[in-house]
Enzyme design. Structure first.
Site, PDB file in Angstrom:
ATOM      1  N   ARG A  40      -6.714  10.428   0.926  1.00  0.00           N
ATOM      2  CA  ARG A  40      -7.865   9.567   1.186  1.00  0.00           C
ATOM      3  C   ARG A  40      -8.700  10.048   2.366  1.00  0.00           C
ATOM      4  O   ARG A  40      -9.930  10.029   2.318  1.00  0.00           O
ATOM      5  CB  ARG A  40      -7.392   8.132   1.438  1.00  0.00           C
ATOM      6  CG  ARG A  40      -6.874   7.450   0.187  1.00  0.00           C
ATOM      7  CD  ARG A  40      -6.330   6.079   0.488  1.00  0.00           C
ATOM      8  NE  ARG A  40      -5.935   5.404  -0.749  1.00  0.00           N
ATOM      9  CZ  ARG A  40      -5.378   4.197  -0.794  1.00  0.00           C
ATOM     10  NH1 ARG A  40      -5.167   3.545   0.335  1.00  0.00           N
ATOM     11  NH2 ARG A  40      -5.048   3.655  -1.947  1.00  0.00           N
ATOM     12  N   HIS A 100      -7.521   0.953   6.421  1.00  0.00           N
ATOM     13  CA  HIS A 100      -6.144   0.746   6.875  1.00  0.00           C
ATOM     14  C   HIS A 100      -5.990   1.368   8.259  1.00  0.00           C
ATOM     15  O   HIS A 100      -6.439   2.485   8.496  1.00  0.00           O
ATOM     16  CB  HIS A 100      -5.161   1.415   5.900  1.00  0.00           C
ATOM     17  CG  HIS A 100      -3.724   1.025   6.114  1.00  0.00           C
ATOM     18  ND1 HIS A 100      -3.102   0.063   5.357  1.00  0.00           N
ATOM     19  CD2 HIS A 100      -2.804   1.468   6.991  1.00  0.00           C
ATOM     20  CE1 HIS A 100      -1.840  -0.066   5.758  1.00  0.00           C
ATOM     21  NE2 HIS A 100      -1.635   0.777   6.749  1.00  0.00           N
ATOM     22  N   GLU A 157       1.321  -3.455   8.030  1.00  0.00           N
ATOM     23  CA  GLU A 157       0.245  -2.728   8.699  1.00  0.00           C
ATOM     24  C   GLU A 157       0.200  -2.976  10.204  1.00  0.00           C
ATOM     25  O   GLU A 157      -0.401  -2.197  10.940  1.00  0.00           O
ATOM     26  CB  GLU A 157      -1.099  -3.099   8.066  1.00  0.00           C
ATOM     27  CG  GLU A 157      -2.239  -2.176   8.461  1.00  0.00           C
ATOM     28  CD  GLU A 157      -3.566  -2.560   7.836  1.00  0.00           C
ATOM     29  OE1 GLU A 157      -4.569  -1.904   8.151  1.00  0.00           O
ATOM     30  OE2 GLU A 157      -3.593  -3.519   7.030  1.00  0.00           O
TER      31      GLU A 157
END
Length: 399
Positions: A221, A332, A361
């Site tokens: 990503r 994120h 997270e």
């Protein structure tokens, strides 16, 4: 096995560590990958999560298809089933309550959370410990820019509005160490207007291409996001046709996105490439050359000689065509509370902060510089269960 996929917790760990440039904690990563299958089985058999049969995603950076996909292909299946189970088990869920500080006793153990609601103060206490599972800080633009100045006001976010990171400072004040805070991931294919993920454009997992190709569509990503930002205007297009649309469950399950993005003018459907080019003012000759090149490689066996797409290329020579404009958005935050394989929050000396656990997270040592697709759910489910078990055992011991 029925799909002929060979995978293992060891390969999953290897991919995760490599995908994060080996900045993740190997012990934490291995705990996650070995806990992935038991967590998935618990979700299926106890929580009642339904997964799409025989449909695994090959998210960028993974060696093989390994991501289980819930029906509907969004988090709704998890949220509704977990909420129903909490209600069934009579687990109280308090909403409209802002946590402001962790409470320690005189021995230095975290024993509660101080909160506020409508101007009133409330303190909640727990025998076993406090578990932080508050997510990251992707919706806090100032905090994102503080830790990574390159991610400035140009970037919107995919995150929920409450993902603002205050719990990280609460944990730090209680003695926990924050690590890897500068590593912040963008999701590569998002709406230029709102910043939300364009899930329908995940057709790239089934063969859609990124316009005039400049990177492998199944790369990490962060690699794709940086490549898009480096393009003129810092955006790209995702293009696919009916050949891909008919086999892609991703396209089929998001009709509402098709309508919304078409109405906004960021998505268009056309019978031929000339119409596609005209709508977005793309040089037609360039678009046709790209499609001809991809289609020829697809007909020659699907091997991508240009960018080595690990999923193989698909024939794009005939319409209908679907195209959507996309930009990266903050998605994120890899940094957060340092933990060990027991989900215990650690101080700067690597010692557990008594009574404090963290999962998902909000933690900072699992993904390194970059999170692989599929690993966020894996992270929170595996370590959420571990943290719960640890706190429950501590509560039993305290009786």
């Amino acid at each position: 096995k029925e799909l002929g996929i060979k995978d293992s917790p060891e390969l999953h760990a290897q991919d995760t560590l490599k995908g994060g440039d080996y900045k993740g904690d190997p012990a934490v990563v291995e705990t996650m990958t070995h806990g992935a299958l038991p967590a998935a089985e618990w979700l299926k058999n106890t929580v009642g999560i339904k997964y799409e049969p025989h449909n695994l995603f090959l998210f960028g950076g993974n060696s093989v298809k390994r991501a289980l996909i819930p029906v509907g292909q969004t988090g709704t299946e998890y949220i509704t089933k977990l909420s129903a189970l909490a209600q069934k088990e009579k687990i109280p869920v308090v909403t409209g309550m802002k946590a402001v500080a962790l409470i320690k006793n005189k021995e230095g153990r975290v024993v509660g959370v101080s909160c506020e609601s409508n101007g009133k103060k409330y303190d909640f206490y727990a025998k076993g410990g406090i578990i932080l599972a508050t997510g990251g800080f992707g919706a806090n633009a100032a905090m994102v820019k503080k830790y990574n100045p390159s991610l400035d006001e140009r970037f919107k976010t995919t995150d929920a509005s409450g993902t603002t990171g205050e719990a990280l400072y609460m944990a730090q004040k209680a003695g926990a160490e924050l690590v890897n805070m500068q590593y912040i991931q963008t999701y590569l294919i998002c709406d230029p207007i709102s910043g939300v993920i364009e899930l329908i454009a995940d057709a790239r997992f089934d063969g859609a291409i990124l316009g005039k190709r400049f990177v492998e569509e199944l790369q990490r990503r962060d690699v794709i996001s940086h490549a898009i930002v480096d393009q003129p205007g810092s955006y790209c297009y995702v293009l696919w046709n009916d050949n891909i649309g008919k086999i892609s469950n991703t396209v089929k399950v998001h009709p509402e996105e098709y309508e919304t993005f078409t109405k906004q003018g960021v998505m268009h459907t056309a019978d031929n490439l000339k119409e596609v080019a005209d709508f977005f003012k793309i040089p037609y000759d360039n678009l046709k050359a790209t499609v001809d090149r991809v289609s020829q490689m697809a007909k020659d066996g699907g091997k991508d000689l240009d960018f080595h797409n690990r999923g193989g290329l698909k024939d794009l020579s005939t319409g209908k065509y679907y195209i959507i404009k996309a930009v990266p958005s903050i998605h994120h935050t890899m940094g957060g509370v340092r933990i060990n394989p027991k989900a215990e929050a650690l101080d700067k000396n690597g010692k557990p902060v008594p009574g404090l656990y963290a999962a998902g997270e909000v933690t900072g040592c699992t993904h390194g510089t970059n999170r692989l697709g599929g690993n966020a759910y894996t992270d929170i489910m595996v370590f959420g269960r571990i943290a719960g078990q640890q706190a429950a055992q501590a509560a039993q011991a305290a009786k």
